[in-house]
Design an enzyme around this catalytic site. Sequence first.
Site, mmCIF file in Angstrom:
data_model
loop_
_atom_site.group_PDB
_atom_site.id
_atom_site.type_symbol
_atom_site.label_atom_id
_atom_site.label_comp_id
_atom_site.label_asym_id
_atom_site.label_seq_id
_atom_site.Cartn_x
_atom_site.Cartn_y
_atom_site.Cartn_z
ATOM 1 C CG ASP A 176 37.372 67.196 -5.003
ATOM 2 O OD1 ASP A 176 38.171 67.488 -4.104
ATOM 3 O OD2 ASP A 176 37.728 66.737 -6.105
ATOM 4 C CD GLU A 208 43.263 68.763 -4.705
ATOM 5 O OE1 GLU A 208 43.531 67.559 -4.867
ATOM 6 O OE2 GLU A 208 42.354 69.337 -5.353
#
Length: 333
Positions: A176, A208
């Site tokens: 991720d 993010e």
Amino acid sequence: MDQTEQLLRAITEVHGIPGYETEVSALVRDYFQPLGAIEHDRIGSVVCRQGESGPRILIAGHMDEIGFMVHHITKEGFLRFVPLGGWWDQVLLGQRVIVKTHKGDLVGTIGAKPPHLLPMDERQKPVEKKDMYIDIGVGSREDVEKLGIRVGDMITPYTPFRVMNDGKTLLGKAWDDRLGAAVAIEVLQNLKGVDHLATVVAAGTVQEEVGLRGARTAAYHVKPDVAFALDVTMSYDLPGAPNHPTKLGAGVALHGDKDIAHLVGDGLQRSARHPRRAAAARQPGQKATRFWTPVRRAQPHKRRHQVNPVRIGHLLSQFRHLFSRPFQAQQLP
């Protein structure tokens, strides 16, 4: 090790927590270099543009990974840390980490007060991050400072890339969302020299994990007509997980905003090599189509991270084939 595995090894083993993406950004830029025109936005996202006309299609994966930052050095030589990104406390104890310093990388391990020293009622409770420390094997604050460690230094998990026992499941950190960034790179590699009617822009975005910051600035920078956000989701093939179609090796999961799903959702499923393996969910959200790749995590919850195995069998091939044929011209609203 084939070209895809080499890419995944390189992009997962490099370090880069939110705000500290310099190393991973340089690597992604190196992969982008032969594929198109390179640009950057103002906070560090790297963009590669193929083509100069037609609708602008943005394919974005974020480069930052969850990690930690040194926030205190004790007089005994232990490091206190704060998380950057969402961590589940129960997966931290005993993990080896890398402390990135201006003098080089140092290995440490996360520890806490031993259970032998805890009252019985405290032994039954999970240890919280605030009570943990990093042991780098020295005995004083002065020893730590001589090694070059300073408050604010980046800390990441130490998890070398491994191919697991079935030959197709991979073990590593930062899936991720280094997997999304790798897919963006491979899409451009497969489109190089292909005659199509669009400007395709791949982006490795930053920060993010602390607020989707790079995705916003990259979108303003590119001004796409349609965007594809590449990220990961839960794999529901774990003991005790609910029955759900997203599983390792069962394809990518699609999520489309209700306002644009009718434009892209059906076409994406038709274009995929194995459309029955793609779980499509059309739900409200941002005006983008999201690709989620299942990975195994500690618990069935998207925000809980751990060292993750991921099966690559059909994952990258499905992304490739979505974009590896000429685009059909379509009037966008």
